[in-house]
Motif scaffolding. Structure first.
Motif, PDB file in Angstrom:
ATOM      1  N   PRO A 296      27.960  96.303 -35.142  1.00 20.76           N
ATOM      2  CA  PRO A 296      27.692  95.901 -34.025  1.00 20.76           C
ATOM      3  C   PRO A 296      26.665  95.678 -33.060  1.00 20.76           C
ATOM      4  O   PRO A 296      26.171  94.223 -32.974  1.00 20.76           O
ATOM      5  N   GLY A 297      25.739  96.918 -33.901  1.00 14.53           N
ATOM      6  CA  GLY A 297      24.505  96.675 -32.828  1.00 14.53           C
ATOM      7  C   GLY A 297      23.297  95.744 -33.416  1.00 14.53           C
ATOM      8  O   GLY A 297      22.260  94.990 -32.894  1.00 14.53           O
ATOM      9  N   THR A 298      23.634  95.533 -34.668  1.00 13.83           N
ATOM     10  CA  THR A 298      22.808  94.689 -35.711  1.00 13.83           C
ATOM     11  C   THR A 298      23.463  94.108 -35.605  1.00 13.83           C
ATOM     12  O   THR A 298      22.520  92.685 -35.583  1.00 13.83           O
ATOM     13  N   VAL A 299      24.312  93.127 -35.928  1.00 14.48           N
ATOM     14  CA  VAL A 299      24.855  91.447 -35.491  1.00 14.48           C
ATOM     15  C   VAL A 299      24.686  91.134 -33.725  1.00 14.48           C
ATOM     16  O   VAL A 299      23.872  90.479 -33.889  1.00 14.48           O
ATOM     17  N   ASP A 300      24.204  92.359 -33.430  1.00 18.02           N
ATOM     18  CA  ASP A 300      24.052  91.443 -31.907  1.00 18.02           C
ATOM     19  C   ASP A 300      22.518  91.601 -31.680  1.00 18.02           C
ATOM     20  O   ASP A 300      21.918  90.723 -30.734  1.00 18.02           O
ATOM     21  N   ARG A 301      21.448  92.468 -32.691  1.00 21.30           N
ATOM     22  CA  ARG A 301      20.163  91.562 -32.515  1.00 21.30           C
ATOM     23  C   ARG A 301      20.022  90.339 -33.253  1.00 21.30           C
ATOM     24  O   ARG A 301      19.125  89.911 -33.185  1.00 21.30           O
ATOM     25  N   LEU A 302      20.972  90.148 -34.547  1.00 17.74           N
ATOM     26  CA  LEU A 302      20.930  89.331 -35.545  1.00 17.74           C
ATOM     27  C   LEU A 302      20.685  88.466 -34.409  1.00 17.74           C
ATOM     28  O   LEU A 302      20.514  86.375 -34.605  1.00 17.74           O
ATOM     29  N   ARG A 303      22.311  88.093 -33.876  1.00 12.42           N
ATOM     30  CA  ARG A 303      22.366  86.698 -33.073  1.00 12.42           C
ATOM     31  C   ARG A 303      21.435  86.748 -32.040  1.00 12.42           C
ATOM     32  O   ARG A 303      20.794  85.399 -31.609  1.00 12.42           O
ATOM     33  N   ALA A 304      21.064  87.976 -31.263  1.00 10.59           N
ATOM     34  CA  ALA A 304      20.173  87.375 -30.458  1.00 10.59           C
ATOM     35  C   ALA A 304      18.510  87.180 -30.549  1.00 10.59           C
ATOM     36  O   ALA A 304      17.951  86.035 -30.313  1.00 10.59           O
ATOM     37  N   GLU A 305      17.911  86.865 -32.202  1.00 11.68           N
ATOM     38  CA  GLU A 305      17.430  86.829 -32.674  1.00 11.68           C
ATOM     39  C   GLU A 305      17.457  84.689 -33.292  1.00 11.68           C
ATOM     40  O   GLU A 305      16.157  84.309 -32.964  1.00 11.68           O
ATOM     41  N   LEU A 306      18.569  84.678 -33.548  1.00 14.51           N
ATOM     42  CA  LEU A 306      18.753  83.442 -34.131  1.00 14.51           C
ATOM     43  C   LEU A 306      18.772  82.509 -32.831  1.00 14.51           C
ATOM     44  O   LEU A 306      18.816  81.415 -33.095  1.00 14.51           O
ATOM     45  N   ALA A 307      19.157  82.979 -31.919  1.00  9.76           N
ATOM     46  CA  ALA A 307      19.564  81.783 -30.498  1.00  9.76           C
ATOM     47  C   ALA A 307      18.470  81.493 -30.405  1.00  9.76           C
ATOM     48  O   ALA A 307      18.549  79.736 -30.333  1.00  9.76           O
ATOM     49  N   HIS A 308      16.943  81.364 -30.070  1.00  6.25           N
ATOM     50  CA  HIS A 308      16.175  80.017 -30.146  1.00  6.25           C
ATOM     51  C   HIS A 308      15.032  79.753 -31.182  1.00  6.25           C
ATOM     52  O   HIS A 308      14.099  79.347 -30.789  1.00  6.25           O
ATOM     53  N   ARG A 309      15.450  80.635 -32.271  1.00  6.67           N
ATOM     54  CA  ARG A 309      14.066  79.833 -33.561  1.00  6.67           C
ATOM     55  C   ARG A 309      14.647  80.063 -34.788  1.00  6.67           C
ATOM     56  O   ARG A 309      15.321  81.355 -34.655  1.00  6.67           O
TER      57      ARG A 309
END
Length: 338
Positions: A296-309
């Motif tokens: 879950p922590g990894t997926v959340d971070r990847l979602r956030a990183e891909l949100a704007h770039r």
């Protein structure tokens, strides 16, 4: 002192050592801090290539040096030069130092039938590549040899990490599934029948091994991996569960038909699974997290990183290592032809 403290393994390691009562100096190129570290952690800027700067940060009486970024004999010599001023060391190595009975290893995997056939699981006594300067694996082997030769002058625990994963990874293999799910890909292809196994290693489990080795100094080599080695198909299913999606998986027998079809960052023709019994025996190691629990922590971070770039901007090292991860037109053409 933790060298490389703001990297993916360094962050949880600093936290684990502080919780165990250590007074920690966190050294990194940028001198930054993790927001979760207690205020008592001293963060310092360090250029690892500067021998004098390293010696100055270590000081005259350092009980423990933890090195996340050492990767060659010159770094081993930096550490052994501090013997007498340092009580013990823990240094991160890699499972890529192993080679099989035919002399095959990670460096030969691009050759015909060049992927190694390791025992399952791989013990620490498995033969390793010859130390040298030609590759990451041979340089890590040289690092290991020099540090072990120091013996009691600088007792060093070398941790051979598998496929490292965690929220701050610069090489997040999980992106292979996360981005496809975010892009609404209803079908994905996995080569080798989805049975490939490349033993993952959570940064939290590695940090626990560092904590235990710090309390029991010695000259030793230990594998550093998670309690299970899931198949690539099982990893995909675990990511899907976290994201609440149910894509279709097409399992392809044999090798990928092309680098851009069916080839994930875990897609290996033979298993790479490490034996963790020595760590349990020598350090009373018990993993603190399973692969699925860490996701879950990894997926959340990847979602956030891909949100704007774009993913190539967010993870340039991943894009350089696996440039064909998301060639959707090639996948679609292969699926239509099939």
């Amino acid at each position: 002192m933790v060298i490389g403290a703001t990297g993916q393994i360094g962050r949880p390691t600093v936290d684990a050592l502080v919780r165990d009562g250590w007074e920690v100096t966190a050294a990194s190129r940028g001198g930054g801090r993790d927001e979760q570290w207690p205020q008592g952690v001293r963060a310092v800027r360090l250029d690892r290539a500067d021998d004098a700067a390293l010696a100055a940060v270590v000081g005259e009486d350092c009980d423990l040096v933890v090195d996340m970024v050492a990767h060659g004999p010159e770094h081993a010599r930096q550490l052994t030069a501090l013997a007498g001023r340092v009580g013990s060391a823990v240094v991160i190595s890699t499972v890529s130092v192993y080679e099989d009975a035919e002399g095959r290893g990670f460096d030969t995997q691009g050759e015909p039938d060049g992927f190694p056939e390791y025992p399952v699981p791989i013990p620490e006594t498995q033969r390793t590549v010859a130390p040298g300067e030609s590759s990451y694996s041979t340089r890590k082997a040289a690092l290991e040899r020099e540090l072990l030769a120091a013996g009691d002058a600088l007792p060093t625990t070398l941790l051979r990490a598998g496929a490292v994963h965690g929220p701050h990874s610069a090489l997040p293999r999980e992106l292979y599934f996360v981005k496809r799910n975010l892009d609404g890909r209803g079908t994905r292809v996995l080569a080798h029948g989805g049975r490939s196994r490349f033993h993952p290693a959570s940064v939290r489990n590695i940090a626990e091994l560092v904590r235990l080795a710090a309390a029991r100094p010695g000259s030793r080599v230990l594998n550093a991996c998670d309690p299970q080695a899931p198949t690539v198909a099982e990893i995909g299913a675990a990511v899907d569960e976290v994201m609440g999606v149910e894509p279709r998986t097409v399992l392809l027998d044999g090798a990928p038909p092309a680098d851009s079809v069916g080839s994930s960052p875990w897609s290996v023709p033979r298993p790479v699974v490490c034996d963790m019994t020595a760590a349990a025996r020598e350090l009373d190691y018990r993993p603190v997290v399973s692969y699925a629990e860490s996701l879950p922590g990894t997926v959340d971070r990847l979602r956030a990183e891909l949100a704007h770039r774009d993913w190539t901007e967010a993870f340039p090292r991943l894009a350089s290592t696996y440039p064909d991860l998301f060639d959707y037109p090639a996948e679609d053409a292969w699926l239509r032809a099939r």
